[in-house]
Each structure stands twice: as C-alpha cells, then as structure tokens.
Design a protein around this motif. Structure first.
Motif, PDB file in Angstrom:
ATOM      1  N   THR A   1      -9.594   6.581   2.049  1.00  0.00           N
ATOM      2  CA  THR A   1      -8.470   7.326   1.470  1.00  0.00           C
ATOM      3  C   THR A   1      -7.376   6.431   0.886  1.00  0.00           C
ATOM      4  OG1 THR A   1      -7.610   7.438   3.717  1.00  0.00           O
ATOM      5  CG2 THR A   1      -8.612   9.436   2.868  1.00  0.00           C
ATOM      6  N   ARG A   2      -7.238   5.208   1.422  1.00  0.00           N
ATOM      7  CA  ARG A   2      -6.002   4.470   1.115  1.00  0.00           C
ATOM      8  C   ARG A   2      -5.861   4.037  -0.327  1.00  0.00           C
ATOM      9  NH1 ARG A   2      -6.943  -1.223   2.120  1.00  0.00           N
ATOM     10  NH2 ARG A   2      -9.064  -1.418   2.904  1.00  0.00           N
ATOM     11  N   HIS A   3      -6.949   4.091  -1.112  1.00  0.00           N
ATOM     12  CA  HIS A   3      -6.820   3.721  -2.525  1.00  0.00           C
ATOM     13  C   HIS A   3      -6.553   4.944  -3.409  1.00  0.00           C
ATOM     14  CE1 HIS A   3      -8.018  -0.351  -1.735  1.00  0.00           C
ATOM     15  NE2 HIS A   3      -9.068   0.084  -1.064  1.00  0.00           N
ATOM     16  N   ILE A   4      -6.463   6.108  -2.830  1.00  0.00           N
ATOM     17  CA  ILE A   4      -6.305   7.313  -3.661  1.00  0.00           C
ATOM     18  C   ILE A   4      -4.822   7.487  -4.040  1.00  0.00           C
ATOM     19  CG2 ILE A   4      -6.723   9.802  -3.828  1.00  0.00           C
ATOM     20  CD1 ILE A   4      -9.024   9.461  -1.829  1.00  0.00           C
ATOM     21  N   VAL A   5      -4.515   7.081  -5.235  1.00  0.00           N
ATOM     22  CA  VAL A   5      -3.216   7.204  -5.905  1.00  0.00           C
ATOM     23  C   VAL A   5      -2.051   6.578  -5.126  1.00  0.00           C
ATOM     24  CG1 VAL A   5      -1.688   8.707  -7.234  1.00  0.00           C
ATOM     25  CG2 VAL A   5      -4.093   9.312  -6.993  1.00  0.00           C
ATOM     26  N   GLY A   6      -1.521   7.262  -4.135  1.00  0.00           N
ATOM     27  CA  GLY A   6      -0.370   6.759  -3.388  1.00  0.00           C
ATOM     28  C   GLY A   6      -0.109   7.679  -2.208  1.00  0.00           C
ATOM     29  N   VAL A   7       0.778   7.226  -1.314  1.00  0.00           N
ATOM     30  CA  VAL A   7       1.067   7.992  -0.090  1.00  0.00           C
ATOM     31  C   VAL A   7       1.549   9.414  -0.413  1.00  0.00           C
ATOM     32  CG1 VAL A   7       2.747   8.120   1.797  1.00  0.00           C
ATOM     33  CG2 VAL A   7       1.536   6.003   1.370  1.00  0.00           C
ATOM     34  N   GLN A   8       2.425   9.527  -1.431  1.00  0.00           N
ATOM     35  CA  GLN A   8       2.988  10.849  -1.755  1.00  0.00           C
ATOM     36  C   GLN A   8       1.884  11.797  -2.216  1.00  0.00           C
ATOM     37  OE1 GLN A   8       3.682   7.862  -3.223  1.00  0.00           O
ATOM     38  NE2 GLN A   8       5.655   7.929  -4.211  1.00  0.00           N
ATOM     39  N   PHE A   9       0.949  11.259  -2.999  1.00  0.00           N
ATOM     40  CA  PHE A   9      -0.186  12.071  -3.468  1.00  0.00           C
ATOM     41  C   PHE A   9      -1.037  12.498  -2.268  1.00  0.00           C
ATOM     42  CE2 PHE A   9      -4.561  12.588  -4.841  1.00  0.00           C
ATOM     43  CZ  PHE A   9      -4.443  13.335  -5.994  1.00  0.00           C
ATOM     44  N   ARG A  10      -1.278  11.539  -1.368  1.00  0.00           N
ATOM     45  CA  ARG A  10      -2.156  11.843  -0.225  1.00  0.00           C
ATOM     46  C   ARG A  10      -1.488  12.796   0.769  1.00  0.00           C
ATOM     47  NH1 ARG A  10      -2.989   6.267  -0.951  1.00  0.00           N
ATOM     48  NH2 ARG A  10      -2.102   5.628   1.055  1.00  0.00           N
ATOM     49  N   ASN A  11      -0.161  12.898   0.708  1.00  0.00           N
ATOM     50  CA  ASN A  11       0.518  13.923   1.516  1.00  0.00           C
ATOM     51  C   ASN A  11       0.346  15.311   0.912  1.00  0.00           C
ATOM     52  OD1 ASN A  11       1.633  12.680   3.790  1.00  0.00           O
ATOM     53  ND2 ASN A  11       3.358  11.864   2.626  1.00  0.00           N
TER      54      ASN A  11
ATOM     55  N   ALA B   1      -9.352  22.860   6.515  1.00  0.00           N
ATOM     56  CA  ALA B   1      -9.424  22.562   5.080  1.00  0.00           C
ATOM     57  C   ALA B   1      -8.098  22.047   4.521  1.00  0.00           C
ATOM     58  CB  ALA B   1      -9.844  23.824   4.322  1.00  0.00           C
ATOM     59  N   MET B   2      -6.973  22.404   5.161  1.00  0.00           N
ATOM     60  CA  MET B   2      -5.669  21.993   4.628  1.00  0.00           C
ATOM     61  C   MET B   2      -5.176  20.662   5.211  1.00  0.00           C
ATOM     62  SD  MET B   2      -4.828  24.063   2.269  1.00  0.00           S
ATOM     63  CE  MET B   2      -3.063  23.948   2.001  1.00  0.00           C
ATOM     64  N   VAL B   3      -6.026  20.005   5.992  1.00  0.00           N
ATOM     65  CA  VAL B   3      -5.685  18.649   6.444  1.00  0.00           C
ATOM     66  C   VAL B   3      -5.505  17.790   5.189  1.00  0.00           C
ATOM     67  CG1 VAL B   3      -6.735  16.600   7.502  1.00  0.00           C
ATOM     68  CG2 VAL B   3      -6.801  18.797   8.701  1.00  0.00           C
ATOM     69  N   THR B   4      -4.413  17.033   5.139  1.00  0.00           N
ATOM     70  CA  THR B   4      -4.175  16.236   3.923  1.00  0.00           C
ATOM     71  C   THR B   4      -4.945  14.910   3.998  1.00  0.00           C
ATOM     72  OG1 THR B   4      -2.270  15.083   4.856  1.00  0.00           O
ATOM     73  CG2 THR B   4      -1.821  17.164   3.695  1.00  0.00           C
ATOM     74  N   LEU B   5      -5.074  14.281   2.826  1.00  0.00           N
ATOM     75  CA  LEU B   5      -5.749  12.980   2.800  1.00  0.00           C
ATOM     76  C   LEU B   5      -4.971  11.959   3.633  1.00  0.00           C
ATOM     77  CD1 LEU B   5      -6.975  12.706  -0.910  1.00  0.00           C
ATOM     78  CD2 LEU B   5      -7.986  13.913   1.026  1.00  0.00           C
ATOM     79  N   ARG B   6      -3.657  12.118   3.688  1.00  0.00           N
ATOM     80  CA  ARG B   6      -2.834  11.205   4.496  1.00  0.00           C
ATOM     81  C   ARG B   6      -3.111  11.418   5.994  1.00  0.00           C
ATOM     82  NH1 ARG B   6      -0.466   6.342   4.657  1.00  0.00           N
ATOM     83  NH2 ARG B   6       1.506   6.324   5.752  1.00  0.00           N
ATOM     84  N   GLN B   7      -3.352  12.666   6.394  1.00  0.00           N
ATOM     85  CA  GLN B   7      -3.728  12.908   7.796  1.00  0.00           C
ATOM     86  C   GLN B   7      -5.055  12.221   8.109  1.00  0.00           C
ATOM     87  OE1 GLN B   7      -2.869  17.372   7.491  1.00  0.00           O
ATOM     88  NE2 GLN B   7      -2.896  17.079   9.699  1.00  0.00           N
ATOM     89  N   LEU B   8      -6.014  12.317   7.161  1.00  0.00           N
ATOM     90  CA  LEU B   8      -7.296  11.646   7.380  1.00  0.00           C
ATOM     91  C   LEU B   8      -7.070  10.150   7.575  1.00  0.00           C
ATOM     92  CD1 LEU B   8      -9.743  13.095   4.660  1.00  0.00           C
ATOM     93  CD2 LEU B   8      -9.570  13.745   7.046  1.00  0.00           C
ATOM     94  N   GLU B   9      -6.161   9.617   6.769  1.00  0.00           N
ATOM     95  CA  GLU B   9      -5.908   8.179   6.766  1.00  0.00           C
ATOM     96  C   GLU B   9      -5.254   7.706   8.061  1.00  0.00           C
ATOM     97  OE1 GLU B   9      -3.223   7.278   3.588  1.00  0.00           O
ATOM     98  OE2 GLU B   9      -3.314   5.122   3.902  1.00  0.00           O
TER      99      GLU B   9
ATOM    100  N   GLU C   1       0.837  -1.211   0.000  1.00  0.00           N
ATOM    101  CA  GLU C   1       0.000   0.000   0.000  1.00  0.00           C
ATOM    102  C   GLU C   1       0.865   1.253   0.000  1.00  0.00           C
ATOM    103  OE1 GLU C   1      -3.118   0.154   2.860  1.00  0.00           O
ATOM    104  OE2 GLU C   1      -4.255  -1.424   1.841  1.00  0.00           O
ATOM    105  N   TYR C   2       1.942   1.225   0.773  1.00  0.00           N
ATOM    106  CA  TYR C   2       2.787   2.419   0.863  1.00  0.00           C
ATOM    107  C   TYR C   2       3.420   2.739  -0.495  1.00  0.00           C
ATOM    108  CZ  TYR C   2       5.374   5.971   3.448  1.00  0.00           C
ATOM    109  OH  TYR C   2       5.836   7.165   3.931  1.00  0.00           O
TER     110      TYR C   2
ATOM    111  N   ASN D   1     -11.354  -0.584 -10.780  1.00  0.00           N
ATOM    112  CA  ASN D   1     -10.867  -1.550 -11.764  1.00  0.00           C
ATOM    113  C   ASN D   1      -9.446  -1.984 -11.433  1.00  0.00           C
ATOM    114  OD1 ASN D   1     -13.268  -1.473 -13.121  1.00  0.00           O
ATOM    115  ND2 ASN D   1     -12.624   0.167 -14.494  1.00  0.00           N
ATOM    116  N   THR D   2      -8.623  -1.037 -10.954  1.00  0.00           N
ATOM    117  CA  THR D   2      -7.322  -1.399 -10.380  1.00  0.00           C
ATOM    118  C   THR D   2      -7.195  -0.606  -9.087  1.00  0.00           C
ATOM    119  OG1 THR D   2      -6.204   0.368 -11.587  1.00  0.00           O
ATOM    120  CG2 THR D   2      -6.178  -1.811 -12.613  1.00  0.00           C
ATOM    121  N   GLN D   3      -6.332  -1.103  -8.199  1.00  0.00           N
ATOM    122  CA  GLN D   3      -6.273  -0.600  -6.817  1.00  0.00           C
ATOM    123  C   GLN D   3      -6.260   0.918  -6.654  1.00  0.00           C
ATOM    124  OE1 GLN D   3      -5.892  -2.021  -3.530  1.00  0.00           O
ATOM    125  NE2 GLN D   3      -6.942  -3.732  -4.503  1.00  0.00           N
ATOM    126  N   THR D   4      -5.509   1.624  -7.490  1.00  0.00           N
ATOM    127  CA  THR D   4      -5.368   3.060  -7.227  1.00  0.00           C
ATOM    128  C   THR D   4      -6.051   3.928  -8.292  1.00  0.00           C
ATOM    129  OG1 THR D   4      -3.243   3.061  -8.352  1.00  0.00           O
ATOM    130  CG2 THR D   4      -3.193   2.790  -5.974  1.00  0.00           C
TER     131      THR D   4
END
Ligand SMILES: Cc1cc2nc3c(=O)[nH]c(=O)nc-3n(C[C@H](O)[C@H](O)[C@H](O)COP(=O)(O)OP(=O)(O)OC[C@H]3O[C@@H](n4cnc5c(N)ncnc54)[C@H](O)[C@@H]3O)c2cc1C
Ligand code: FES
Ligand code: FES
Lengths: 153, 256
Positions: free
Chosen positions: B91-101, B66-74, A123-124, B172-175
C-alpha cells in the motif's frame, strides 16, 4: 441535502448538492487556504483533516463529512505560522502554492508519528507535490521544526 | 468529476444492493476512482455508516470490512502481527497518506484493476469475499469474474500456520501506478505467486520452485502502455519472481 459538521471548532449546518465535494464546500465556507492543484487525487494541495486524519478534500464528497470534524489551515493558524516560519527560514518556498496542503500534512504527521525517520518523513509527504522547490528546503524545515518540538530522531 | 442528483447513506448492505440494481446509481466507497470519471448518476450509495471499517480476528481468519481504508491496511497492528510488512509493502506506494485515508479495500477489490496492488496482494492468500447476493466466494473466482451489480461487504484472510508472504512492485517513480506487481505466499513448500500490472487482471501461478514459476510466467500476456513495453514487463516479471523467491528462501515475513 442537509450537512451538519464541525468546521474548525464551529458547528455548521448547510444545504449541499449530492455531488458537492468537501473542497467546494470548504471554499464556499470561506476557507480559502484549501486549494485545488490537480483534481485527480495526485497533488495533496487540497489536504484537510477529517476527524483528525489528513484526506484529499477534492475526492471526498461533502456529505461524507456529515457528523464529523473538519479542520483546515484556518483552524490551526498559530501552529501553521510556526511551521511556516521554518519553511521561510530554509528558503523552502518559491510560489508557495503547495504550502497549505503541505503544512496540513506535516502537522498531521507530527501528531501521528513520534520520532519519524527520514524515510518515514519522505513517505508520509510523498503525496504532496511541489513544482518549484526540489523538496530539500522543506525537509530541512521539517527536521528543524520537529527537533524544536522534541519529536525528531 | 461525476455529477449526481441524490446521496443516500445505505442503512444495511441489502439496502445498498437494492439501490445498486439501478444502472444509473453507483456505490461510492472512497470515491477516488469514481471522481476521475464524468458520468451522471442518479444516486450515490454511501456505505460509510454500515460499520464496514473494521478489521476483526477470529481463531482461523481475519475479517476486513469493505470500507477499511488503504491506510488502515498499511498500519493495522493485527495485519502486521500475522503478515509482517506485507500489507504495508503493497500500500505504501499508492499516491500518498491522504489518498490512502480515502481509498478503500472494497473499492480497490470491486474495481479489479489490472494494476491493483491490493488485488495482487490478496490473490495468493487463499481469501474469501462476501457479496450481498452471491454470499461467500473464493477471492480467486471473484478476481476473475465479469463486473456485476452485487455489493462487496467483507474479505476474509485465513490465518494459515507456517505461511510466508512477500510483496514487491516496480514503479517508474515512487508513487506512480506500478509497472509490475508481484505477491507470493509459501505454505509447506508450495508457492502461490500473483503477477499484476501486466494485463486487464492480475494472474495467480503455482509451483514448487522458482523455475516452475519462471516457466509459467513465460506464458502470460504482458501489455504495452505508456509506463512500459511488453518486453520490459516480461523482463521485470523474471526479476521480481527471482527476488520474491529469494526472500521466501531467506524466511522473510514468516507468519506466526
Ligand atoms: C491517482 C490514482 C492513483 C492510483 N494508484 C494506485 C496504485 O498505485 N496502486 C493501486 O493498487 N491502486 C491505485 N489506485 C486505485 C486506488 O487505490 C483505488 O483502488 C481506487 O481509488 C478505488 O477505491 P475507492 O475506495 O476510491 O473506490 P470508488 O472510487 O468509490 O469505487 C470504485 C468502483 O468500485 C465500485 N465499488 C466501490 N465499492 C464497492 C463495493 N463495496 N461493492 C461493489 N462495488 C463497489 C464503485 O461503484 C466504482 O465503480 C489509484 C487511483 C488513483 C485515482
Ligand atoms: S487537488 Fe486534490 S489531490 Fe490535487
Ligand atoms: S513552492 Fe511552488 S509549488 Fe511548491
């Protein structure tokens, strides 16, 4: 506009345009490990650390980094070389284009997660795409690297 | 990629609002969506120096900037304490950790994409949003409103006793972007269920039983696009409703 940040431990002040991305700025500063693979926030190749967190430098405006600490592969050379050797041993690279972003994210993960499970590792790293390898060699390299560091399940 | 002439760190939400009244200016949160466009802006309005990246707790609600990141939510221990894996699941399927940061709660909510995992997840929680000019509004009202030039600053999630929540999506695929998103809460036997990624905005349904919800879902629109046909989405809706109702019956994700 003026941008002041700490890049790989060195304080820098530069003039940048309002729409300059962190990616473009870093390349202009000579950090050529930072590469662009998609420009649509999908591939993870442009990964750098902003205040120790991995981010996509293609999506972050350079000015957002004002007052912050930015780290690229150039700032982590010994560690990057150490993990890079595991990648080579496992035959995990073909063209190697994805490696800089991948290594940056693996090193970020090794700091953020202690004893990550296989699922947590996958996942990471889901945001790091590789066109060549099929990921199995990379996963073997990570497991061995983390085990050697005492950080793998 | 957009182009812009000026970059301003707003020094208050009101300052951001004033700048944002000019149509050629724009709020820049994570910038992940904005960067996909090719618009020319006069001024990018940066909210990152307003301390809006906090998740805070009172006796009755959690308040998220509003500026809380998706990674913070996660990864927020506070959200996990009250909502189990709900925010990590959405949140965990949204693109990748770097994107969610990078991508933010405010950007995700203000953009109100039909496919949004975040809007879908917030709909059944009885939230409120705070806008600089409009003040506090029910999230359900904001989610359905046309776009305007107000600035979102906070979201409040009430801490309701005995509420259970569950989030599921299919991809259709994980991310990839989701083909369907489904979030449900159950409070005193009443279920609120949001279904997204099926039209221009997610919809909220209410019912006491699974069959109430299945019936209501029949009347919704299911769009066709490269990720799935309308018939496929309609079918997925039934499956996800059954799954989340089974989870709720099994007492999954009870909130303390
Ligand atoms: C490749 C890709 C894949 C994605 N996949 C998913 C997915 O699977 N699921 C999902 O839910 N989302 C997905 N998204 C959307 C993403 O999660 C964010 O919703 C999106 O990037 C917007 O967040 P941001 O912080 O980047 O906002 P920005 O790009 O900065 O802004 C988006 C819009 O909202 C406006 N805005 C921003 N903040 C405010 C504010 N506080 N007040 C008023 N207006 C504001 C901006 O002016 C702009 O018009 C994806 C996006 C991309 C680029
Ligand atoms: S170049 Fe930044 S994510 Fe692909
Ligand atoms: S080795 Fe070629 S893209 Fe990864």
């Amino acid at each position: 506009m003026q941008l002041t940040l700490t890049l790989n431990g060195v304080r820098c002040t530069d003039e940048v345009q309002a729409d300059t991305t962190l990616f473009t700025y870093l390349r202009e500063k000579g950090c050529l490990s930072v590469k662009c693979g998609c420009e649509t926030s999908n591939c993870g190749l442009c990964t750098v650390w902003l205040d120790e967190k991995p981010v996509l430098s293609c999506s972050v405006p350079a000015l957002r980094a004002d007052g912050k600490k930015v780290t690229t592969l150039e700032g982590l050379q010994d560690e990057a070389a150490e993990f890079g050797a595991y990648l080579a041993d496992e035959g995990a690279e073909q063209c190697g284009y994805c490696s800089p972003g991948f290594i940056m994210n693996v090193l970020a993960m090794s700091r953020e997660l202690t004893h990550p499970t296989e699922q947590e590792i996958q996942e990471y790293l889901a945001g790091n795409l590789c066109r060549c390898s099929g990921y199995q060699g990379q996963l073997r390299a990570i497991r061995k690297f983390l085990a050697a560091k005492g950080g793998c399940v | 990629m957009y182009t812009a002439r000026n970059y301003v760190f707003a020094d208050s939400p009101e300052h951001a609002w004033e700048l944002n009244q000019k149509k050629t200016n724009t709020i820049l949160s994570g910038g992940c969506w904005l960067r996909l466009g090719r618009r020319r802006y006069d001024t990018l309005i940066d909210l990152s120096k307003l301390g809006l990246n906090q998740i805070e707790q009172t006796d009755t609600y959690l308040e998220l900037g509003a500026m809380v990141t998706l990674r913070q939510l996660e990864t927020s221990p506070l959200l996990a304490q009250y909502f189990g894996s709900y925010f990590s699941d959405c949140t965990r399927h949204i693109v990748g950790v770097q994107f969610r940061n990078c991508a933010t709660l405010g950007g995700s909510v203000a953009a109100r994409f039909g496919f949004s995992d975040i809007v879908t997840a917030l709909l059944p929680l009885n939230c409120q949003v705070h806008l600089v000019k409009a003040g506090w509004l029910p999230f359900t009202q904001y989610a359905a409103m046309p776009y305007d030039r107000d600035v979102l600053t906070h979201i409040r999630i009430p801490l309701q006793k005995h509420i259970q929540v569950v989030y599921q999506s299919t991809r259709n695929t994980q991310t990839d972007l989701p083909t369907l998103t489904c979030a449900a809460s159950c409070c005193d036997g009443r279920i609120s269920l949001a279904l997204g990624a099926r039209s221009s905005r997610p919809s909220l349904l209410h019912g006491n039983t699974q069959s109430d919800l299945l019936q209501e879902a029949e009347h919704l629109t299911y769009v066709e696009n490269m990720r799935g046909s309308s018939a496929y989405r309609r079918h997925l809706a039934k499956i996800l409703i059954q799954r989340v109702c089974t989870c709720l019956e099994g007492g999954q994700h009870p909130c303390s």
